[in-house]
Write an enzyme that holds these catalytic residues in place. Structure first.
Site, mmCIF file in Angstrom:
data_model
loop_
_atom_site.group_PDB
_atom_site.id
_atom_site.type_symbol
_atom_site.label_atom_id
_atom_site.label_comp_id
_atom_site.label_asym_id
_atom_site.label_seq_id
_atom_site.Cartn_x
_atom_site.Cartn_y
_atom_site.Cartn_z
ATOM 1 N N CYS A 30 0.839 -1.206 0.000
ATOM 2 C CA CYS A 30 0.000 0.000 0.000
ATOM 3 C C CYS A 30 0.872 1.253 0.000
ATOM 4 C CB CYS A 30 -0.900 -0.037 1.229
ATOM 5 S SG CYS A 30 -1.757 1.515 1.534
ATOM 6 N N ASP A 36 -1.356 16.602 -0.611
ATOM 7 C CA ASP A 36 -1.648 15.805 -1.800
ATOM 8 C C ASP A 36 -0.646 16.177 -2.892
ATOM 9 O OD1 ASP A 36 -4.434 14.191 -2.856
ATOM 10 O OD2 ASP A 36 -3.029 14.905 -4.382
ATOM 11 N N HIS A 41 -3.629 0.358 8.487
ATOM 12 C CA HIS A 41 -4.182 0.154 7.146
ATOM 13 C C HIS A 41 -5.647 -0.265 7.234
ATOM 14 C CE1 HIS A 41 -4.195 -0.725 2.858
ATOM 15 N NE2 HIS A 41 -4.958 -1.766 3.178
ATOM 16 N N ASN A 52 -13.506 9.383 -0.926
ATOM 17 C CA ASN A 52 -13.935 8.508 -2.000
ATOM 18 C C ASN A 52 -13.879 7.066 -1.498
ATOM 19 O OD1 ASN A 52 -14.126 10.741 -3.749
ATOM 20 N ND2 ASN A 52 -11.936 10.625 -4.177
ATOM 21 N N GLY A 89 -14.919 6.467 -6.799
ATOM 22 C CA GLY A 89 -13.750 7.187 -7.303
ATOM 23 C C GLY A 89 -12.497 7.004 -6.465
ATOM 24 N N HIS A 145 -6.452 2.908 0.977
ATOM 25 C CA HIS A 145 -6.105 3.122 2.397
ATOM 26 C C HIS A 145 -6.938 4.337 2.782
ATOM 27 C CE1 HIS A 145 -2.792 3.394 5.697
ATOM 28 N NE2 HIS A 145 -3.697 4.327 5.978
ATOM 29 N N HIS A 189 -8.661 7.583 3.534
ATOM 30 C CA HIS A 189 -8.114 8.941 3.609
ATOM 31 C C HIS A 189 -9.222 9.965 3.424
ATOM 32 C CE1 HIS A 189 -7.761 7.596 -0.596
ATOM 33 N NE2 HIS A 189 -8.008 8.843 -0.950
ATOM 34 N N HIS A 220 -9.713 13.758 2.077
ATOM 35 C CA HIS A 220 -9.173 14.924 1.377
ATOM 36 C C HIS A 220 -9.701 16.157 2.100
ATOM 37 C CE1 HIS A 220 -8.153 12.959 -2.608
ATOM 38 N NE2 HIS A 220 -9.002 12.064 -2.129
HETATM 39 P P1 AMP Z 1 -8.486 8.916 -4.105
HETATM 40 O O1 AMP Z 1 -8.819 9.028 -5.566
HETATM 41 O O2 AMP Z 1 -9.539 9.481 -3.206
HETATM 42 O O3 AMP Z 1 -8.075 7.512 -3.737
HETATM 43 O O4 AMP Z 1 -7.262 9.900 -3.881
HETATM 44 C C1 AMP Z 1 -5.933 9.521 -3.834
HETATM 45 C C2 AMP Z 1 -5.143 10.795 -3.706
HETATM 46 O O5 AMP Z 1 -3.814 10.470 -3.339
HETATM 47 C C3 AMP Z 1 -5.047 11.608 -5.005
HETATM 48 O O6 AMP Z 1 -5.555 12.921 -4.783
HETATM 49 C C4 AMP Z 1 -3.544 11.632 -5.315
HETATM 50 O O7 AMP Z 1 -3.113 12.851 -5.864
HETATM 51 C C5 AMP Z 1 -2.944 11.375 -3.937
HETATM 52 N N1 AMP Z 1 -1.626 10.751 -3.964
HETATM 53 C C6 AMP Z 1 -1.246 9.648 -4.634
HETATM 54 N N2 AMP Z 1 0.049 9.365 -4.402
HETATM 55 C C7 AMP Z 1 0.503 10.313 -3.543
HETATM 56 C C8 AMP Z 1 1.761 10.593 -2.934
HETATM 57 N N3 AMP Z 1 2.828 9.801 -3.148
HETATM 58 N N4 AMP Z 1 1.873 11.676 -2.134
HETATM 59 C C9 AMP Z 1 0.794 12.472 -1.915
HETATM 60 N N5 AMP Z 1 -0.412 12.262 -2.457
HETATM 61 C C10 AMP Z 1 -0.566 11.206 -3.265
HETATM 62 ZN ZN ZN Z 2 -2.212 1.187 3.752
#
Ligand code: AMP
Ligand code: ZN
Length: 122
Positions: free
Chosen positions: A10, A36, A52, A96, A102, A107, A109, A111
Site C-alpha cells: 500500500c 496531496d 491500514h 472517496n 472514485g 487506504h 483517507h 481529502h
Molecule cells: P483517491 O482518488 O480518493 O483515492 O485519492 C488519492 C489521492 O492520493 C489523489 O488525490 C492523489 O493525488 C494522492 N496521492 C497519490 N500518491 C501520492 C503521494 N505519493 N503523495 C501524496 N499524495 C498522493
Molecule cells: Zn495502507
C-alpha cells in the site's frame, strides 16, 4: 480484507513508514496528514489513519475513537494550512469509497481542500 496494521503493497502505508517521501502536515500516534501530490485547491492535504484500513466501508464502531480524533483534527489542521475561517471561508472534506466512489488509493483517507476560489477541480 479488514484493517491490518501495515500492508506492504500500500502506497499510503509506505508513506506512513517514510519509505516514500511526503510533505507532512501533522503526525501523532494514530494518524498522519500530508500534502496531496496533485492538489485541486490552494490547500489540499490528506488525513489518514496510520493503521491500514482499506476504506470507509471497513469502518466499524471499534474505530469510533480514531474517527472522532480525525474529525476533530480536520478543522484545526485546515486553519493551520491556510484555509479561510468559517463561514466565509471553509473547506471541503471528501472520502472517496470504492471504485464507483472514485477511490484510487485503498487506504482510508480524507481529502481536505480549501482556499480562495477558483479551484482546479471540486
Ligand atoms: P483517491 O482518488 O480518493 O483515492 O485519492 C488519492 C489521492 O492520493 C489523489 O488525490 C492523489 O493525488 C494522492 N496521492 C497519490 N500518491 C501520492 C503521494 N505519493 N503523495 C501524496 N499524495 C498522493
Ligand atoms: Zn495502507
Amino acid at each position: 480484507m479488514n484493517s491490518t496494521e501495515h500492508d506492504p503493497n500500500c502506497i499510503f502505508c509506505k508513506i506512513v513508514a517514510k519509505q516514500i517521501p511526503s510533505r507532512p502536515v501533522h503526525e501523532d500516534a494514530q494518524v498522519y496528514a500530508f500534502h496531496d501530490i496533485n492538489p485541486w485547491a490552494p490547500v489540499h492535504f490528506l488525513l489518514i489513519p496510520k493503521a491500514h484500513i482499506p476504506s470507509l466501508a471497513q469502518v466499524t464502531d471499534a474505530h469510533a475513537p480514531l474517527m472522532a480524533h480525525m474529525m476533530a483534527l480536520i478543522p484545526r489542521l485546515a486553519l493551520q494550512e491556510g484555509c479561510n475561517p468559517y463561514p466565509q471561508g471553509g473547506y471541503r472534506v471528501v472520502t472517496n469509497t470504492g471504485s464507483e466512489g472514485g477511490q484510487e488509493v485503498h487506504h482510508l483517507h480524507f481529502h481536505i481542500m480549501g482556499g480562495s476560489r477558483p479551484w482546479l477541480r471540486g
